[in-house]
Design a protein around this motif. Structure first.
Motif, short mmCIF file in Angstrom:
data_model
loop_
_atom_site.label_atom_id
_atom_site.label_comp_id
_atom_site.label_asym_id
_atom_site.label_seq_id
_atom_site.Cartn_x
_atom_site.Cartn_y
_atom_site.Cartn_z
N ARG A 37 136.37 1.74 70.33
CA ARG A 37 136.50 2.97 71.11
C ARG A 37 135.18 3.47 71.67
O ARG A 37 135.11 3.97 72.78
N ARG B 288 145.08 1.70 64.87
CA ARG B 288 145.43 2.79 65.79
C ARG B 288 146.95 3.03 65.79
O ARG B 288 147.40 4.17 65.79
N THR C 281 148.35 6.62 64.65
CA THR C 281 148.83 7.52 65.70
C THR C 281 150.30 7.29 66.07
O THR C 281 150.81 7.97 66.92
N PRO D 231 153.68 2.26 69.37
CA PRO D 231 154.28 2.39 70.70
C PRO D 231 155.54 1.55 70.87
O PRO D 231 156.18 1.60 71.90
N GLN E 287 158.52 13.41 72.46
CA GLN E 287 157.26 12.67 72.40
C GLN E 287 156.13 13.58 71.96
O GLN E 287 156.03 14.72 72.40
N ARG E 288 155.28 13.05 71.08
CA ARG E 288 154.12 13.80 70.64
C ARG E 288 153.01 13.64 71.65
O ARG E 288 152.78 12.57 72.17
N SER E 289 152.31 14.73 71.87
CA SER E 289 151.16 14.69 72.75
C SER E 289 150.02 13.97 72.05
O SER E 289 149.91 13.99 70.82
N LYS E 290 149.17 13.33 72.82
CA LYS E 290 147.99 12.67 72.27
C LYS E 290 147.00 13.72 71.76
O LYS E 290 146.21 13.46 70.88
N TRP E 291 147.09 14.93 72.28
CA TRP E 291 146.16 16.00 71.96
C TRP E 291 146.86 17.11 71.19
O TRP E 291 148.03 17.40 71.43
N SER F 281 142.08 14.83 69.81
CA SER F 281 143.02 13.69 69.91
C SER F 281 143.52 13.32 68.51
O SER F 281 142.81 13.47 67.52
N ARG F 282 144.76 12.86 68.46
CA ARG F 282 145.34 12.46 67.17
C ARG F 282 144.53 11.31 66.55
O ARG F 282 144.39 11.23 65.33
N GLU F 283 144.00 10.44 67.38
CA GLU F 283 143.20 9.33 66.86
C GLU F 283 141.93 9.85 66.19
O GLU F 283 141.55 9.40 65.11
#
Length: 138
Positions: free
Chosen positions: A34, A67, A71, A74, A83-87, A125-127
């Motif tokens: 990343r 990942r 998170t 996919p 759907q969950r937001s990435k943020w 971010s979830r990550e």
């Protein structure tokens, strides 16, 4: 292979060293992928040094596996409304991390938790939350 040595500090051999082999945990591979340009490096190494290219591919694969587990995979997409937001905001980040929202904002201010400010509100971010959570337990 010998038993891993316990971690005793950044300048000393740590538990991931085994002679001439270094084991990289998937979470660390994810951070490397990343925050560096490993994709470009892998492209340049292709055909020049097969062992180096294979290691970079292994790092990428480990990072993608971690990942997906951190998170959400996919492979099974949720319905659009669910759907969950990435943020997430600081309150939701605090819930995920098991700390207060003030603790989240303090971690952001100290640079321990990357975040973006959008319209005066912090978004994480979830990550990054997963990396922060794993780093705290390590």
């Amino acid at each position: 292979m010998n038993d891993p040595r316990p971690y005793e500090g950044a300048m000393q051999p740590n538990r991931f060293l085994h002679g001439d082999i270094t084991i990289v945990p998937a979470r660390i591979a994810s951070l490397l992928v990343r925050h560096s340009n490993l994709q470009e490096l892998r492209t340049r190494a292709r055909g020049v040094d097969p062992e180096f290219a294979a290691v970079l591919i292994a790092l990428q694969s480990a990072a993608m596996t971690w990942r997906a587990s951190a998170t959400g995979s996919p492979e099974a997409p949720e319905r659009e409304a669910e759907q969950r937001s990435k943020w997430v905001g600081t309150t939701q980040a605090a819930t995920i991390l098991g700390i207060t929202s003030r603790g989240v904002r303090l971690a952001i201010q100290e640079g321990r938790l990357p975040a973006q400010e959008v319209d005066g509100r912090w978004q994480v971010s979830r990550e990054d939350i997963a990396h922060h959570k794993a780093g705290r337990t390590a």
